[in-house]
Design a protein around this motif. Structure first.
Motif, short mmCIF file in Angstrom:
data_model
loop_
_atom_site.label_atom_id
_atom_site.label_comp_id
_atom_site.label_asym_id
_atom_site.label_seq_id
_atom_site.Cartn_x
_atom_site.Cartn_y
_atom_site.Cartn_z
N LEU A 431 21.02 9.13 23.64
CA LEU A 431 19.74 9.80 23.40
C LEU A 431 19.68 10.34 21.97
N LYS A 432 20.77 10.95 21.51
CA LYS A 432 20.79 11.47 20.13
C LYS A 432 20.61 10.34 19.12
N GLN A 433 21.24 9.19 19.40
CA GLN A 433 21.09 8.05 18.50
C GLN A 433 19.65 7.54 18.50
N MET A 434 19.02 7.51 19.66
CA MET A 434 17.62 7.10 19.73
C MET A 434 16.75 8.02 18.87
N MET A 435 17.01 9.32 18.98
CA MET A 435 16.23 10.28 18.20
C MET A 435 16.48 10.13 16.70
N LEU A 436 17.73 9.84 16.33
CA LEU A 436 18.03 9.63 14.91
C LEU A 436 17.28 8.41 14.36
N TYR A 437 17.27 7.33 15.15
CA TYR A 437 16.54 6.14 14.70
C TYR A 437 15.04 6.39 14.67
N ALA A 438 14.53 7.14 15.64
CA ALA A 438 13.10 7.47 15.63
C ALA A 438 12.76 8.30 14.39
N TRP A 439 13.64 9.26 14.06
CA TRP A 439 13.43 10.07 12.86
C TRP A 439 13.45 9.20 11.61
N ALA A 440 14.46 8.33 11.50
CA ALA A 440 14.59 7.49 10.31
C ALA A 440 13.39 6.56 10.18
N PHE A 441 12.99 5.96 11.29
CA PHE A 441 11.85 5.04 11.25
C PHE A 441 10.57 5.78 10.88
N SER A 442 10.38 6.96 11.48
CA SER A 442 9.17 7.73 11.20
C SER A 442 9.15 8.22 9.76
N THR A 443 10.27 8.73 9.27
CA THR A 443 10.33 9.30 7.93
C THR A 443 10.28 8.25 6.84
N PHE A 444 11.11 7.22 6.97
CA PHE A 444 11.27 6.26 5.89
C PHE A 444 10.35 5.05 6.00
N GLN A 445 10.03 4.64 7.22
CA GLN A 445 9.15 3.49 7.38
C GLN A 445 7.70 3.92 7.52
N ASN A 446 7.44 4.79 8.50
CA ASN A 446 6.06 5.15 8.79
C ASN A 446 5.47 6.11 7.76
N LEU A 447 6.29 7.05 7.27
CA LEU A 447 5.83 7.94 6.20
C LEU A 447 6.10 7.34 4.82
N ALA A 448 6.53 6.07 4.83
CA ALA A 448 6.45 5.19 3.66
C ALA A 448 7.47 5.42 2.56
N ILE A 449 8.55 6.15 2.81
CA ILE A 449 9.55 6.33 1.76
C ILE A 449 10.24 5.00 1.42
#
Length: 664
Positions: A431-449
């Protein structure tokens, strides 16, 4: 005359807070009944959490205390009712709302200060309670309630919603709150009641699963006029599926547009869109967009794993359709967003990452993610369901996205929810790994970094998006950088939240706001583009070596410069941003079949954020303007150096950032 006090506690967001709409509808219905309206006096409702002690004292002479209960006010409501009962033992305490449990076994032993629980819609039931209160207090004859002694048969649904007078059109809402107390009041609003779906994580379907019943259109149009005339900024539509009645809801959208353009109010209309969105929503959204009050269209998925969707009784639209819809809405200038729930039964770490990969291919507008929690009346809380999927939960403070922390810090009572931390399909560490990937995807991919950098590797080197982020985490484990420091911050944040310590997160220089962790990371990483570019080059060197790639250094440097150019940053507050490149990146990223072409280019675009104040800058970029994507500029919105006329046109056509903090 008997005195009725009531509570519907809520949180403030800036200077905004919701009116007690649920209580107001009860009040308006009771006032419509001749033998009741002169027998009971409704006092001002309790809304502000910092007034708890004062509210308790006010109830010294209360005959009845009505409490509207949900996850964000359960603990403070119990604190209120328990102390009122000590102060005034004869006060009848009545609980209603979505948090009132259907399964009442042991409830009255745990909460002896409660006299009556109301199940389901409250208008008919409350009127019967009040009539019985006047007569003989024999609660056995009141449908739809539980007491310490009895559980009565359910109250029938209200089929004709015109039975309920509007608390707005009657102005009775102002009897429950102080209209001119300096607060910006937000309005909850219904155009219908009911939900045809039964998603197991949601208490909406279980609470209202029935034929959807509609309020009369004439009433709704008059209420929209009332919102505009009373200068109500934000209208929070409580429908489970706005847009499900396409012709009717199109007329509602047109009325909102008309009033917003004529009277400059309301500023924003927030809705839960129909679960399986189609192109038929576009005309509705377009009308709201023309009025400047559209908050975005939801393309809700919750999960993309077939097993998980079956477990939660959810049927998503096909991926191909989802992708087509994203394109259609983007072509019409309509912002979209999607939502993922992390930790649903059936999900695995691999299936979750596969879902993120799919979402990356669709280029959905905004991705919102959250953890799975178990609500009292959701099907997921049924013991047999929990046993089947081996669901384990932990009590954790409620996550208050964007709440004013000054207000939260003064709050003496914390609210909690039951979050899922393990099921038969995943472990706590998964679950923690899922949340880390969700954070990374949201921050770097979806928020465009890293949005265009990862797309470059996907198209040129056939590297999957998840392989890109696998490498990112590996890099952070072995190399110290601004990214590894951010991963450490996020890991601790997740550890604290999942262990029950809470989800509060402040970035002090960007204001006293409880930031979602992905937005907080964006705020820390983006402001200084020069640092960002140097750190990104180091990561890409690692990525190239790991996957034995051979990208030209010159191309990568130009790519990183282009990525930084499109991001909103504190380095560039000028009205028009410009930069020279050796690659035609606009053509490459706007044409899916485009190739890397070395050709000198100079690009211009209108800077979406030029605010100098750092707190307002952060809010405009990623809080208020997240769904409008003001944190970046799309490649198709940039102009070439020989397009002077187009640049001048941008200056005329693009309006400044909306000042409303409901730009979401």
């Amino acid at each position: 005359m008997y005195k009725i006090y009531s509570s519907q506690y809520n949180y403030k967001y800036g200077n905004q807070i919701h009116v007690p709409y649920s209580l107001a509808t009860l009040f308006s219905y009771v006032k419509s009944i001749d033998n009741l309206k002169n027998e009971f006096k409704f006092e001002k409702s309790f809304i502000f959490r910092d007034k708890l002690e004062e509210n308790i004292k006010q109830c010294y002479d209360a005959n009845i205390l009505l409490c509207s209960c949900y996850v964000w006010n359960w603990e403070i409501t119990n604190n209120l009712a328990k102390n009122v009962k000590k102060l005034n033992p004869n006060c009848l305490v009545v609980y209603g709302g979505p948090h009132v449990p259907e399964d009442t076994k042991g409830f009255f032993d745990k909460y002896p200060h409660v006299d009556i629980l109301v199940h389901g819609e409250g208008e008919y039931t409350l009127s019967n309670i009040l009539e019985t209160y006047l007569k003989d207090k024999n609660w056995n004859n009141v449908k739809g309630i539980s007491t310490k002694e009895c559980r009565t048969i359910p109250q029938e649904r209200i089929n004709d919603l015109s039975d309920i007078p509007s608390p707005y059109l009657t102005n009775l809402i102002w009897d429950l709150v102080d209209k001119d107390c300096g607060i910006d009041w937000d309005c909850s609003w219904e155009t219908n009641r009911g939900c045809p779906y039964q998603c197991t994580f949601c208490d909406w379907g279980s609470a209202t699963f029935t034929k959807v019943r509609k309020f009369l259109e004439e009433r709704l149009y008059k209420e929209i006029e009332w919102f505009a005339d009373n200068k109500m900024r934000y209208i929070d539509c409580c429908d489970a599926n706005f847009g499900i009645f396409q012709d009717r809801d199109l007329s509602i959208a047109k009325k909102f547009k008309e009033q917003a353009l004529e009277k400059n109010y309301p500023k924003k209309f927030g809705v839960a869109w129909a679960k399986n969105t189609t192109e038929k929503i576009i005309p509705i959204a377009s009308e709201l967009k023309k009025g400047g009050i559209l908050g975005g269209i939801s393309l809700s998925v919750q999960s993309l794993d077939p097993t998980t969707l079956k477990n939660i009784k959810r049927a998503n639209i096909k991926f191909e359709k989802f992708s087509d819809l994203t394109d259609s809405f983007q072509e019409n200038g309509i912002p979209t967003y999607s939502e993922l729930i992390i930790g649903l039964p059936g999900e695995t770490l691999e299936s979750f990452k596969e879902g993120l990969e799919t979402i990356a291919q669709t280029k959905v507008g905004t991705l919102l993610w959250g953890y799975c929690s178990v609500l009292p009346n959701a099907p997921m809380n049924i013991p047999e369901y929990k046993d089947k999927f081996k669901i384990k939960t932990r009590r954790s403070p409620v996550h208050l996205r964007h709440a004013s922390m000054e207000y939260v810090k003064k709050d003496k009572v914390r609210e909690y929810e039951e979050i899922v931390y393990e099921t038969s399909s995943y472990t706590f560490e998964d679950l923690k790994q899922m949340m880390l990937y969700a954070w990374a995807f949201s921050t770097f991919q979806n928020l465009a970094i890293f949005e265009h950098i990862s797309e470059y590797y996907n198209r040129i080197h056939k590297l999957s998006f998840m392989a890109f982020y696998d490498a990112f985490f590996e890099y952070c484990q072995s190399n110290e950088s601004i990214f590894s420091k951010e991963v450490e911050i996020v890991t601790k944040y997740l550890d604290d939240g999942l262990s029950g310590k809470g989800w509060d997160h402040i970035v002090p220089k960007f204001g006293d706001i409880n930031w979602p962790i992905d937005e907080a990371s964006w705020l820390r990483l983006v402001p200084d583009i020069q640092v960002f570019k140097e750190e990104t080059k180091k990561f890409l060197e690692f990525l190239e070596n790991k996957h034995r790639l051979d990208s030209e250094t010159q191309i990568l440097e130009d790519l990183v410069k282009f990525q930084g150019f499109l991001l909103t940053s504190r380095n560039s507050l000028e009205e028009i941003k410009t930069e020279k490149f050796i690659i035609d990146w606009k053509e490459f990223f706007t044409n899916n079949e485009g190739e890397i072409r070395k050709i000198q280019k100079q690009y211009y675009f209108k800077n979406p954020i030029t605010e100098k104040d750092i707190i307002l800058w952060g809010c405009q970029a990623v809080f208020w303007g997240r769904r409008a994507r003001k944190f970046k500029v799309r490649p198709n919105k940039i102009y070439e150096d020989n397009s002077i006329i187009e640049v001048n046109q941008i200056r005329q056509d693009i309006k400044p950032p909306h000042s409303s903090n409901w730009d979401l």
